[in-house]
Design a protein around this motif. Structure first.
Motif, short mmCIF file in Angstrom:
data_model
loop_
_atom_site.label_atom_id
_atom_site.label_comp_id
_atom_site.label_asym_id
_atom_site.label_seq_id
_atom_site.Cartn_x
_atom_site.Cartn_y
_atom_site.Cartn_z
N LEU A 83 -6.90 -7.23 -4.11
CA LEU A 83 -6.37 -7.41 -2.77
C LEU A 83 -5.04 -6.65 -2.65
O LEU A 83 -4.30 -6.52 -3.63
CB LEU A 83 -6.10 -8.89 -2.49
CG LEU A 83 -7.29 -9.85 -2.56
CD1 LEU A 83 -6.82 -11.28 -2.25
CD2 LEU A 83 -8.41 -9.43 -1.63
N PHE A 84 -4.75 -6.15 -1.46
CA PHE A 84 -3.44 -5.54 -1.24
C PHE A 84 -3.04 -5.70 0.21
O PHE A 84 -3.87 -5.87 1.10
CB PHE A 84 -3.45 -4.06 -1.62
CG PHE A 84 -4.12 -3.16 -0.60
CD1 PHE A 84 -3.36 -2.47 0.33
CD2 PHE A 84 -5.49 -3.01 -0.59
CE1 PHE A 84 -3.96 -1.63 1.27
CE2 PHE A 84 -6.11 -2.18 0.35
CZ PHE A 84 -5.35 -1.48 1.28
N HIS A 85 -1.74 -5.68 0.43
CA HIS A 85 -1.18 -5.69 1.78
C HIS A 85 -0.58 -4.31 2.05
O HIS A 85 -0.11 -3.64 1.13
CB HIS A 85 -0.11 -6.77 1.90
CG HIS A 85 0.39 -6.98 3.30
ND1 HIS A 85 1.39 -6.21 3.86
CD2 HIS A 85 0.01 -7.85 4.26
CE1 HIS A 85 1.62 -6.61 5.09
NE2 HIS A 85 0.80 -7.61 5.37
N ARG A 86 -0.57 -3.89 3.28
CA ARG A 86 -0.15 -2.53 3.63
C ARG A 86 1.27 -2.22 3.20
O ARG A 86 1.62 -1.05 2.99
CB ARG A 86 -0.31 -2.29 5.13
CG ARG A 86 0.49 -3.22 5.99
CD ARG A 86 0.30 -2.92 7.48
NE ARG A 86 0.96 -3.89 8.33
CZ ARG A 86 2.26 -3.89 8.60
NH1 ARG A 86 3.03 -2.95 8.10
NH2 ARG A 86 2.78 -4.82 9.37
N VAL A 87 2.12 -3.24 3.02
CA VAL A 87 3.50 -2.97 2.60
C VAL A 87 3.54 -2.43 1.17
O VAL A 87 4.56 -1.89 0.74
CB VAL A 87 4.40 -4.21 2.72
CG1 VAL A 87 4.47 -4.69 4.14
CG2 VAL A 87 3.94 -5.32 1.78
N TYR A 137 -9.24 -4.11 -1.36
CA TYR A 137 -9.49 -4.73 -0.06
C TYR A 137 -8.17 -5.16 0.55
O TYR A 137 -7.40 -5.91 -0.06
CB TYR A 137 -10.43 -5.92 -0.21
CG TYR A 137 -11.76 -5.53 -0.79
CD1 TYR A 137 -12.73 -4.89 -0.01
CD2 TYR A 137 -12.04 -5.76 -2.13
CE1 TYR A 137 -13.94 -4.49 -0.56
CE2 TYR A 137 -13.26 -5.38 -2.69
CZ TYR A 137 -14.19 -4.74 -1.89
OH TYR A 137 -15.40 -4.35 -2.43
N GLU A 138 -7.92 -4.68 1.76
CA GLU A 138 -6.68 -5.02 2.44
C GLU A 138 -6.75 -6.41 3.05
O GLU A 138 -7.78 -6.82 3.59
CB GLU A 138 -6.39 -3.99 3.56
CG GLU A 138 -5.06 -4.24 4.26
CD GLU A 138 -4.75 -3.19 5.32
OE1 GLU A 138 -3.66 -3.27 5.92
OE2 GLU A 138 -5.60 -2.31 5.55
N ALA A 147 1.52 -14.76 3.69
CA ALA A 147 0.44 -15.46 4.40
C ALA A 147 -0.89 -14.76 4.20
O ALA A 147 -1.94 -15.41 4.11
CB ALA A 147 0.78 -15.55 5.88
N ALA A 148 -0.86 -13.44 4.09
CA ALA A 148 -2.10 -12.69 3.89
C ALA A 148 -2.76 -13.06 2.56
O ALA A 148 -3.98 -13.16 2.47
CB ALA A 148 -1.81 -11.19 3.93
#
Length: 495
Positions: free
Chosen positions: A36-40, A54-55, A63-64
């Motif tokens: 998993l990753f977040h765009r930041v 997977y974003e 929270a994501a």
């Protein structure tokens, strides 16, 4: 007894250095990985290590990573067999495990009922005490504030008030006398509700100048349970660990065996499977008391791996597959000494205020017996969306003195420009005479605060030192001297 379960693809539901660490073991075991990753953190090196990424999105980056429904959906839609949670986020969330169970996805960790029991400070204390294991004198809040305070007075002072569902030192308050006790109790309940959504609290005898010693345990689904010896985590600020080491300089072999046997006994009593940690308060008189159990892999697990040679993440995965532990108790021997330093983006000399910025230069230390766990990279924007820890420096040597010396050399070699971090502060701790003599406790940083202050350095000298460091770096100099295109093609020319 549990039937073996086929696992082909594992989702790492985490980020940063622990994601890199878990991905490495998955790859070495010949399994497929997802992350998993977040765009930041879209440029994180961990994304290049995973077979699939997977974003996740949410109101905030944290929270994501806490969106159970979305994570389960990702697993279902992409043929993911199992999830490794790392630590933090959903690592000790029983509802997450139950949601994965319902979807037919294996959680790499303990069963949810065990997680619920041992994650409840009051419930776990009762469980442990009822089975004859040592617990510090305590009193539970039953909802009657006057009765709670009266029973607190019977325990005596000093004492510490904690949230039942707490962790990480949040909401903890040390009380040394009865002055304002009712206000302290009321505040503790409010903070417990705010931090953890659970207002229950308890009070226990506060052990002055204790050490924080924990024991790594492993259990499988076939009734096998072993310890991998102890770690000392006494160097803390705000109840957060800064430096960990193994073995503890405080214990002789008899004491070491005793505390490890108790840890295994607790783990066996709860039928624990996977990697977990039993934490103890160790008093100056040599007595020790159960503190809590962490039902996950710990931040400081690398030092245990260094002295035992056991890959704890690989063992977690094997247990989740229904296999037996690959090691028996007699196989697990402590060899040498290991130390871990948490490198955090913070300013120790400004009350550990968080630091932010762009990583302009990163040069991790290298060498025999040096391990640098990190997902940090040049160009990274370090903010405050996540925890402040950006790396872990781990060293292993033949004895404690050699490990301290090796750690200081590694910290001296470590270069991080653009973001202020605590590396120099950690080095000051390691150089302190009391640390060298093994005279540590959980109040070490507070007791030696004046000794740990930096030498006064003018802004002019700081600028000169930074420039010197940059100019001494070959890669930096090569980039500085490079002739940019299109002028490279023009060769010699005059204006």
């Amino acid at each position: 007894m549990s039937a073996k379960r086929q696992i082909n693809k594992i989702l790492v539901a985490n980020r940063g250095e622990i994601a890199v660490r878990i991905l490495r073991s998955i790859k070495e075991m010949g399994l497929k990985s997802a992350l998993l990753f977040h765009r930041v953190e879209a440029d994180s090196p961990s994304l290049k290590m995973a077979d699939e990424i997977y974003e996740v999105t949410g109101d905030t980056p944290v929270a994501a990573f806490l969106d159970i429904e979305n994570i389960v959906k990702i697993c279902r839609e992409n043929d993911i067999d199992a999830v490794h949670p790392g630590y933090g986020f959903l690592a000790e969330n029983a509802k997450f495990v139950e949601a994965l169970d319902e979807a037919g996805i294996q959680f790499i960790g303990p069963r949810p009922e065990v997680m619920t029991l041992m994650g409840d400070k009051i419930g776990s204390r009762n469980f442990v005490q009822e089975r004859g294991f040592p617990v510090a004198p305590s009193v539970l809040d039953t909802g009657d504030a006057e009765q709670f305070i009266a029973r607190i007075m019977e325990i005596g002072f000093p004492l510490v008030i904690k949230a039942s569902a707490g962790g990480g030192g949040k909401g903890m308050q040390i009380v040394r006398d009865a002055n304002g006790l009712s206000d302290v109790v009321a505040t503790a309940k409010v903070e417990a509700q705010r931090y953890f959504g659970d207002p229950r609290i308890y009070a226990e005898r506060y052990i002055e100048n204790p050490r924080h010693i924990e024991v790594q345990v492993l259990g499988d689904q076939h009734g096998n349970c072993v310890h991998l010896w102890e770690r000392e985590c006494s160097i803390q600020r705000r109840f957060q660990k800064v430096i960990e080491e193994t073995p503890s300089p405080a214990l002789n072999q008899e004491q070491r065996q005793s505390i490890c046997d108790v840890a295994v006994g607790i783990a066996q009593s709860v039928n624990y499977t996977s990697a977990g940690t039993i934490e103890f308060i160790y008093a100056p008189d040599g007595e020790f008391y159960f503190l809590e159990m962490n039902t996950r892999i710990q931040v400081e697990h690398p030092i245990t791996e260094m002295v035992t040679g056991v890959d704890l993440v690989a063992e977690q995965i094997r247990v989740a597959m229904g296999e037996k532990l690959s090691v028996a108790q007699d196989d697990i021997v402590q060899r040498g000494h290991a130390i871990e330093c948490r490198i955090c983006a913070e300013i120790p000399d400004d009350d550990f205020a968080p630091s932010a910025g762009k990583v302009l230069m990163l040069r991790p230390p290298v060498g025999d017996g040096v391990r640098f766990d990190s997902a940090c990279y040049e160009g990274q924007k370090v903010g405050t969306a996540f925890d402040s820890m950006i790396a872990k420096l781990v060293v292993h040597a033949e004895d404690r003195d050699a490990a301290i010396a090796k750690c200081l050399v590694a910290l001296d070699e470590f270069v991080l420009l653009g973001v202020e971090a605590n590396a120099d502060y950690v080095a000051r701790i390691l150089r302190h005479q009391a640390f060298g003599e093994g005279k540590t406790d959980t109040g070490f940083i507070r007791h030696h605060a004046d000794d740990l202050l930096p030498l006064a350095v003018s802004e002019e000298l700081k600028t000169a030192l930074v420039a010197t460091a940059a100019l001494s770096d070959r890669q930096f100099v090569a980039m500085m001297d490079a002739i940019p295109s299109p002028y490279r093609l023009m060769k010699e020319w005059r204006n």
